[in-house]
Design a protein around this motif. Structure first.
Motif: not given
Length: 262
Positions: A29, A34, A60-61
């Motif tokens: 991150k 991503t 976010t991932l």
């Protein structure tokens, strides 16, 4: 943003993270990675990789995985990959692709037929599920391309590309994407670099194949997904742009590949 299209999250060297995968995920991150696809090499890994994907996926991932049997596995393991078992195992939404499959004659030529039969069954599972293939190709470019063509494989990734432009073009003509790893930065990799320079930008992907291979430029350290921006940076130098542009380009390409099946 960067997408690592090929990493083995269940096999990472976590020494510097006190043995905690959460540390490697945080590093991803921090490096603006991503999305990543965790690669499976045998059925025994499925549950563990699934748990990793479900545990660490968040806003976010974006994490997904593949399902397949690596060509270097024992003959009995290769034979266990029936089309029906692959389809059953790979049917879940968090499974994005079929593989890692393919041919590897570098380590063994005694099991060529078993490797070839396994590859064909993976292709059939890909066709049935409408999910792309992840192809491993080492010292077997002619047989690999011939089987992909004869079995009607249309879409997927030639991962960790280490061949010449002519081989890349044959794969591109079949509808495949070409994924480059840190190997493209090696001084001895002029043939691979030439292929990268000629690559249509809408068919290029990047990966670490971590924990395997040497990271770029962090020689002597265990490889990890957080280092995929270095692969992008090296390719960016060849194209006269910056790493972020290559990251965004290859991330979009991966989206397009997956979208072909949905």
């Amino acid at each position: 943003m960067f997408t690592d299209t090929h990493c083995h999250l269940n096999r990472l060297d976590l020494t510097k993270y006190d043995g905690q995968l959460s540390g490697a995920i945080a590093a991803m991150k921090d490096a603006n990675v991503t999305r990543a696809m965790a690669i499976m090499c045998d059925f025994e890994e499925y549950d563990n990789i699934t748990k990793i994907v479900q545990t660490y996926q968040d806003e976010t991932l974006n994490l997904g995985m593949s399902v397949g049997i690596h060509p270097c596995e024992d003959i009995s393991v290769l034979q266990s990959a029936t089309t029906e078992r692959l389809i059953e195992t790979a049917s879940a939404d968090h499974v994005w692709a079929i593989g890692e499959t393919g041919l590897d004659y570098y380590w063994s030529t005694e099991n060529k037929k078993e490797q070839q039969d396994s590859l064909a069954r993976h292709i059939h599972a890909s066709q049935r599920l409408k999910k792309p293939l992840v192809i491993h190709m080492r010292d077997a470019k002619e047989d690999t391309i011939d089987i992909l063509k004869s079995e009607g494989a249309e879409h997927g990734i030639i991962h960790c590309f280490t061949e010449d432009w002519e081989t890349a073009k044959r794969a591109l003509d079949l509808g495949f994407y070409i994924s480059f790893s840190g190997i493209v930065s090696f001084k001895s990799a002029q043939t691979i670099q030439d292929a990268a320079r000629k690559m249509p930008k809408d068919r290029m992907l990047i990966e670490t194949d971590s924990p395997y291979l040497a990271p770029v430029p962090k020689r002597g350290r265990p490889n990890e997904p957080a280092y995929v921006p270095y692969v992008a940076a090296y390719i960016a130098e060849m194209y006269g742009c910056n790493a972020q542009e290559i990251g965004e380009l290859t991330a979009k390409n991966f989206e397009n590949l997956l979208a072909q099946y949905h």
